[in-house]
Motif scaffolding. Structure first.
Motif, PDB file in Angstrom:
ATOM      1  N   ASP A 117       0.612  -0.986   0.025  1.00  0.00           N
ATOM      2  CA  ASP A 117       0.146  -0.179  -0.028  1.00  0.00           C
ATOM      3  C   ASP A 117       0.684   1.396  -0.005  1.00  0.00           C
ATOM      4  N   ALA A 118       2.096   1.312   0.655  1.00  0.00           N
ATOM      5  CA  ALA A 118       2.841   2.400   0.834  1.00  0.00           C
ATOM      6  C   ALA A 118       3.464   2.766  -0.777  1.00  0.00           C
ATOM      7  N   ILE A 119       3.502   1.805  -1.355  1.00  0.00           N
ATOM      8  CA  ILE A 119       4.192   2.078  -2.785  1.00  0.00           C
ATOM      9  C   ILE A 119       3.099   2.430  -3.613  1.00  0.00           C
ATOM     10  N   GLU A 120       1.915   2.124  -3.451  1.00  0.00           N
ATOM     11  CA  GLU A 120       0.674   2.109  -4.209  1.00  0.00           C
ATOM     12  C   GLU A 120       0.483   3.581  -3.985  1.00  0.00           C
ATOM     13  N   GLN A 121       0.433   4.039  -2.766  1.00  0.00           N
ATOM     14  CA  GLN A 121       0.071   5.511  -2.514  1.00  0.00           C
ATOM     15  C   GLN A 121       1.180   6.640  -3.081  1.00  0.00           C
ATOM     16  N   ARG A 122       2.392   6.213  -2.866  1.00  0.00           N
ATOM     17  CA  ARG A 122       3.236   7.048  -3.244  1.00  0.00           C
ATOM     18  C   ARG A 122       3.581   7.252  -4.730  1.00  0.00           C
ATOM     19  N   VAL A 123       3.269   6.269  -5.347  1.00  0.00           N
ATOM     20  CA  VAL A 123       3.246   6.242  -6.856  1.00  0.00           C
ATOM     21  C   VAL A 123       2.013   7.006  -7.453  1.00  0.00           C
ATOM     22  N   ALA A 124       0.756   6.711  -6.814  1.00  0.00           N
ATOM     23  CA  ALA A 124      -0.205   7.645  -7.060  1.00  0.00           C
ATOM     24  C   ALA A 124      -0.125   9.339  -7.019  1.00  0.00           C
ATOM     25  N   ALA A 125       0.809   9.704  -5.814  1.00  0.00           N
ATOM     26  CA  ALA A 125       0.945  11.048  -5.734  1.00  0.00           C
ATOM     27  C   ALA A 125       1.951  11.542  -6.570  1.00  0.00           C
ATOM     28  N   ILE A 126       2.954  10.502  -7.024  1.00  0.00           N
ATOM     29  CA  ILE A 126       4.009  11.037  -7.997  1.00  0.00           C
ATOM     30  C   ILE A 126       3.246  11.234  -9.379  1.00  0.00           C
ATOM     31  N   LEU A 127       2.451  10.157  -9.944  1.00  0.00           N
ATOM     32  CA  LEU A 127       1.791  10.523 -11.142  1.00  0.00           C
ATOM     33  C   LEU A 127       1.001  11.708 -11.040  1.00  0.00           C
ATOM     34  N   ALA A 128       0.189  11.822  -9.962  1.00  0.00           N
ATOM     35  CA  ALA A 128      -0.812  12.941 -10.043  1.00  0.00           C
ATOM     36  C   ALA A 128       0.046  14.257 -10.258  1.00  0.00           C
ATOM     37  N   ASP A 129       1.224  14.597  -9.502  1.00  0.00           N
ATOM     38  CA  ASP A 129       1.963  15.619  -9.333  1.00  0.00           C
ATOM     39  C   ASP A 129       2.603  15.708 -10.816  1.00  0.00           C
ATOM     40  N   VAL A 130       3.107  14.798 -11.542  1.00  0.00           N
ATOM     41  CA  VAL A 130       3.848  14.886 -12.771  1.00  0.00           C
ATOM     42  C   VAL A 130       2.734  15.168 -13.689  1.00  0.00           C
ATOM     43  N   ARG A 131       1.380  14.827 -13.596  1.00  0.00           N
ATOM     44  CA  ARG A 131       0.315  15.297 -14.780  1.00  0.00           C
ATOM     45  C   ARG A 131      -0.072  16.696 -14.309  1.00  0.00           C
ATOM     46  N   ALA A 132       0.168  17.147 -13.197  1.00  0.00           N
ATOM     47  CA  ALA A 132      -0.212  18.728 -12.741  1.00  0.00           C
ATOM     48  C   ALA A 132       0.860  19.618 -13.112  1.00  0.00           C
ATOM     49  N   ARG A 133       1.781  19.267 -12.651  1.00  0.00           N
ATOM     50  CA  ARG A 133       3.128  20.201 -12.723  1.00  0.00           C
ATOM     51  C   ARG A 133       4.238  19.686 -13.908  1.00  0.00           C
ATOM     52  N   GLY A 134       4.105  18.732 -14.614  1.00  0.00           N
ATOM     53  CA  GLY A 134       5.010  18.513 -15.617  1.00  0.00           C
ATOM     54  C   GLY A 134       6.605  18.372 -15.244  1.00  0.00           C
ATOM     55  N   ASP A 135       6.950  19.179 -16.056  1.00  0.00           N
ATOM     56  CA  ASP A 135       8.631  19.212 -16.134  1.00  0.00           C
ATOM     57  C   ASP A 135       9.178  19.519 -14.556  1.00  0.00           C
ATOM     58  N   ALA A 136       8.481  20.454 -13.800  1.00  0.00           N
ATOM     59  CA  ALA A 136       8.941  20.897 -12.556  1.00  0.00           C
ATOM     60  C   ALA A 136       8.973  19.568 -11.511  1.00  0.00           C
ATOM     61  N   ALA A 137       7.941  18.836 -11.628  1.00  0.00           N
ATOM     62  CA  ALA A 137       7.704  17.379 -10.799  1.00  0.00           C
ATOM     63  C   ALA A 137       8.919  16.658 -11.200  1.00  0.00           C
ATOM     64  N   VAL A 138       9.053  16.238 -12.538  1.00  0.00           N
ATOM     65  CA  VAL A 138      10.001  15.370 -13.027  1.00  0.00           C
ATOM     66  C   VAL A 138      11.543  15.863 -12.425  1.00  0.00           C
ATOM     67  N   LEU A 139      11.672  17.117 -12.509  1.00  0.00           N
ATOM     68  CA  LEU A 139      13.006  17.560 -12.176  1.00  0.00           C
ATOM     69  C   LEU A 139      13.101  17.475 -10.490  1.00  0.00           C
ATOM     70  N   GLU A 140      12.110  17.759  -9.729  1.00  0.00           N
ATOM     71  CA  GLU A 140      12.162  17.328  -8.262  1.00  0.00           C
ATOM     72  C   GLU A 140      12.343  15.925  -7.949  1.00  0.00           C
ATOM     73  N   TYR A 141      11.610  15.153  -8.489  1.00  0.00           N
ATOM     74  CA  TYR A 141      11.694  13.636  -8.015  1.00  0.00           C
ATOM     75  C   TYR A 141      13.033  12.960  -8.821  1.00  0.00           C
TER      76      TYR A 141
END
Length: 438
Positions: A32-56
């Motif tokens: 569950d921890a991985i699933e929740q973290r992945v969901a958050a990353i994907l949502a962030d990349v979809r919303a912030r694009g390049d900025a999120a990719v750079l951060e992660y």
């Protein structure tokens, strides 16, 4: 070091079935921890694009950049890597690439062409096969580097006629592997980014200001990558959800035991969850293989990973016969299946479920991994019962072709109308009837 505590099973034993099920048990569920973290990353990349990719990328790979454009590997750097690697490495990559390309070209000729025919009334029916416009290939880059994965993912896409191939590969601490870049140059990768993990999958699926959105993502990765691919399926296509690597060896006792031991090691060294199993009707031969395992292990650089894999998920299983071994193999449906016997073609017709079947003592699984020609991206975790190796067909789509003649409409119209009225879809029925001669 101490002997390897690998399971020794016998199909004649009363407790074989529950013991066998314990060997096979592996949960494909991501915690569950991985699933929740992945969901958050994907949502962030979809919303912030390049900025999120750079951060992660900075957080997970230790690579800081001012823009995602700075994470793109120029084509000139791929070619420079190809020219800089040792001649032996370049020759090996090019020879492997030629075999992989040749195999997939034959695959394209066999099943990847459009076709059509006409009925007696002049109606044309057929199928139009077209390549995908753009695909993303994910190349792992964590515990090891995999130039072979570049070839196996990019070349069938190139043979299929894909318009653009975008590669992502994590580069922990910014270290770029020259053979991976050289393989990308050989395989014809169009764009390459030093991005990994769930953020790479998100960038490929949704697109950012810099990374173009693709139509399909292929290639294996860790639990985060697998979870991300599962979540973006539907937005894009994916090849499969890959589990730990597997090898199953069917042996009749005629192959040198050291060869079998090393073949079992070859998958066990991938990671601790990989599975290596031997099925053989000869108890004395199984003992020889066990002795070879104990003798050879200490010399292996990844011996700790191999030991953990063999002791955690491996097994040496004595069967009543080779026929029973084939039956058990079909139950397992392994990723890699070696038939290491004097007459492998005697047993091959009995084998229905496997990602790839390696026939004969000289056909080590490692040859298939690197340079035999067929693809090494294979179904795992029993999914070979219903799925196939990566191939040209994964990078194509099919459109039905229908051209009904006036005469054909007279024959088909009443049939369609009758069925449409039966379903309560009057407009369907009337559309067919309007084309009927009065």
């Amino acid at each position: 070091m101490s002997a390897v505590n690998i399971r020794l099973l016998d199909t004649t034993a009363a407790d074989f079935e529950p013991a066998f099920q314990r060997v096979l048990h592996w949960s494909a569920e991501t915690d569950d921890a991985i699933e929740q973290r992945v969901a958050a990353i994907l949502a962030d990349v979809r919303a912030r694009g390049d900025a999120a990719v750079l951060e992660y990328t900075a957080r997970f790979d230790g690579v800081s950049a001012t823009s995602v454009a700075a994470l793109e590997i120029p084509r000139a750097e791929l070619l420079a890597a190809l020219n800089a690697i040792p001649t032996a490495q370049r020759d090996a990559l090019e020879a492997a690439a030629q075999r992989v390309r040749s195999y997939h070209e034959r695959q394209l000729e066999a099943s990847g062409r459009s076709w059509s025919y006409r009925d007696d009334d002049g109606t044309l029916l057929g199928q139009k096969v077209t390549p995908l416009d753009r695909v993303g290939i994910y190349v792992p880059g964590g515990k090891a580097t995999y130039p072979s994965s570049v070839l196996m993912n990019a070349l069938p896409a190139k043979v299929a006629g894909v318009g653009e191939i975008v590669m992502t590969v994590p580069t922990p601490n910014g270290e770029r592997n020259a053979m991976v870049l050289a393989a990308a140059a050989i395989a014809g990768v169009d764009r390459a980014f030093t991005i990994g993990g769930a953020q790479a999958v998100g960038a490929l699926a949704y697109g950012t200001a810099t990374v173009p959105a693709v139509h399909k993502i292929t290639g294996p990765g860790n639990a985060y990558v697998a979870s991300a691919k599962r979540r973006v399926f539907g937005v894009v296509g994916i090849d499969m959800i890959a589990g730990p690597s597997e090898i199953l060896v069917l042996a009749d006792g005629t192959t040198p035991p050291d060869w079998i031991a090393m073949d079992l090691f070859s998958q066990a060294e991938h990671d601790e969850l990989a599975q290596s199993i031997l099925l053989c009707p000869d108890a004395a031969y199984i003992a020889q293989v066990k002795a070879a395992i104990d003798r050879l292990l200490d010399a292996m650089p990844r011996r700790d990973v191999i030991r953990a894999s063999l002791e955690g998920r491996g097994a040496l299983i004595r069967t009543r016969s080779m026929e029973e071994a084939c039956d058990i193999s079909n139950r397992i449906a392994p990723e890699h299946l070696e038939v290491s016997s004097r007459d492998p073609h005697r047993w091959e017709p009995l084998l229905r479920h496997a990602g790839a079947i390696f026939l004969g003592a000289f056909t080590s699984e490692s040859l298939g991994d690197y340079c035999a020609g067929p693809n090494h991206v294979l179904p795992t975790s029993g999914t070979a019962r219903f799925s196939s190796p990566l191939g040209v067909y994964d990078f194509q789509k099919r459109s039905s072709l229908i051209e009904v003649s006036e005469a054909g409409a007279q024959q088909l119209g009443p049939i369609a109308a009758e069925l449409a009225y039966g379903e309560g879809l009057q407009a369907h029925a009337r559309a067919a009837e309007m084309r009927l001669k009065r």
